[in-house]
Design a protein around this motif. Sequence first.
Motif, short mmCIF file in Angstrom:
data_model
loop_
_atom_site.label_atom_id
_atom_site.label_comp_id
_atom_site.label_asym_id
_atom_site.label_seq_id
_atom_site.Cartn_x
_atom_site.Cartn_y
_atom_site.Cartn_z
N GLY A 36 -23.73 -29.55 40.25
CA GLY A 36 -22.96 -30.69 40.74
C GLY A 36 -23.81 -31.94 40.87
O GLY A 36 -23.39 -33.04 40.49
N PHE A 37 -25.04 -31.77 41.39
CA PHE A 37 -25.94 -32.93 41.52
C PHE A 37 -26.34 -33.50 40.16
O PHE A 37 -26.49 -34.71 40.01
N ALA A 38 -26.49 -32.64 39.18
CA ALA A 38 -27.00 -33.09 37.88
C ALA A 38 -25.91 -33.66 36.98
O ALA A 38 -26.16 -34.61 36.23
N MET A 39 -24.72 -33.10 37.02
CA MET A 39 -23.71 -33.43 36.01
C MET A 39 -22.56 -34.29 36.51
O MET A 39 -21.78 -34.80 35.71
N ILE A 66 -26.97 -37.26 49.96
CA ILE A 66 -26.95 -35.81 50.17
C ILE A 66 -28.18 -35.16 49.53
O ILE A 66 -28.79 -34.24 50.11
N PHE A 67 -28.55 -35.63 48.35
CA PHE A 67 -29.72 -35.05 47.68
C PHE A 67 -31.00 -35.36 48.46
O PHE A 67 -31.93 -34.53 48.49
N ILE A 68 -31.08 -36.52 49.08
CA ILE A 68 -32.23 -36.85 49.93
C ILE A 68 -32.29 -35.87 51.11
O ILE A 68 -33.39 -35.44 51.51
N PHE A 114 -34.66 -27.22 41.98
CA PHE A 114 -35.12 -26.74 40.66
C PHE A 114 -33.99 -26.75 39.65
O PHE A 114 -34.17 -27.22 38.52
N PHE A 115 -32.82 -26.22 40.03
CA PHE A 115 -31.68 -26.19 39.10
C PHE A 115 -31.24 -27.60 38.73
O PHE A 115 -30.88 -27.86 37.57
N ARG A 116 -31.26 -28.50 39.69
CA ARG A 116 -30.88 -29.89 39.40
C ARG A 116 -31.83 -30.50 38.38
O ARG A 116 -31.41 -31.15 37.42
N GLN A 117 -33.14 -30.31 38.57
CA GLN A 117 -34.12 -30.86 37.64
C GLN A 117 -33.98 -30.23 36.25
O GLN A 117 -34.12 -30.91 35.23
N TYR A 118 -33.71 -28.96 36.22
CA TYR A 118 -33.55 -28.27 34.93
C TYR A 118 -32.32 -28.78 34.19
O TYR A 118 -32.35 -29.04 32.98
N LEU A 119 -31.22 -28.96 34.92
CA LEU A 119 -29.96 -29.36 34.29
C LEU A 119 -29.97 -30.82 33.86
O LEU A 119 -29.17 -31.21 33.00
#
Length: 286
Positions: free
Chosen positions: A106-109, A118-120, A166-171
């Motif tokens: 959700g954060f990435a896409m 929220i991410f902060i 990690f998942f956010r950075q990967y995506l």
Amino acid sequence: MPKENIKSGRKPNMILRIIMVAFFSLIGIILVLPFICNFVSTFKPGNELIRHGLNLTISSENFTLANWKYLFGGTTSYFTWFSNSMILTVLQVVFTLGVSAFVGYGFAMYDFKGKNAIFICVLLIMMVPFEILMLPMYMQIINMKLVNSFAGIILPFVANASSIFFFRQYLLGIPKSIIDAGRVDGASEYGIFFKLIFPVMKPSFAAMGILNTMGAWNNFLWPMLVLRDESKFTLPIGLNTLLTPYGNNYDLLIVGSFFSILPIFILFLFFQRYFIEGMTAGAVKG
């Protein structure tokens, strides 16, 4: 280019390669040595460990299989602790990877209001030590009446900040055109994730799976606070009960500690290729 220059250029490269192989071989031996000492010590009586500690020396006089017979004899609660740790680890890793992957996706896409704020907050949670969060988490578990239950251990760590990051950075390294193509083909949002995104994320799942498995398997402080019954103890808590002011059961402790390393070791052997691939990709993408 003259042959002499080619040969002279190969020699430094060959010397550098030999030095690197020797250096990393030495590092590997240093890292493996404690495990070898642990394994050798499982064939020694407990009083021998108290006198000489962990070492590689073993003789026919102090060689014994009594520790292994004691472990597999069924007279201790070791395998109850082992099965509890196995169940908790599997459940926690599955739920953590599932929830964290969805949040990171959700954060990435997606773009939504308050996304950056929220991410902060996720990043701030990563910076706070667990010892600071431990007391309010414990009070919340009491209010939810989850003390002395496996749910009380698993629930606070389902949304893992490090895994989400990690998942956010990967995506972020995956083009959003994949999602657009899926929508054009009429796929639902869940269908896009499971059919298009999930296959691409397998290396990241392997990397986070190993790291979360190690964390859940070795978790000691939080299960010790939540659990009360000995029948629900995990392996780290159970092994810790062998050390008491009235006597230390080193015979079971040393062979039990060695046996507890094997699941993580086997897991890493099977998934090390995906682990390295996922960690490398997650480090450079985004």
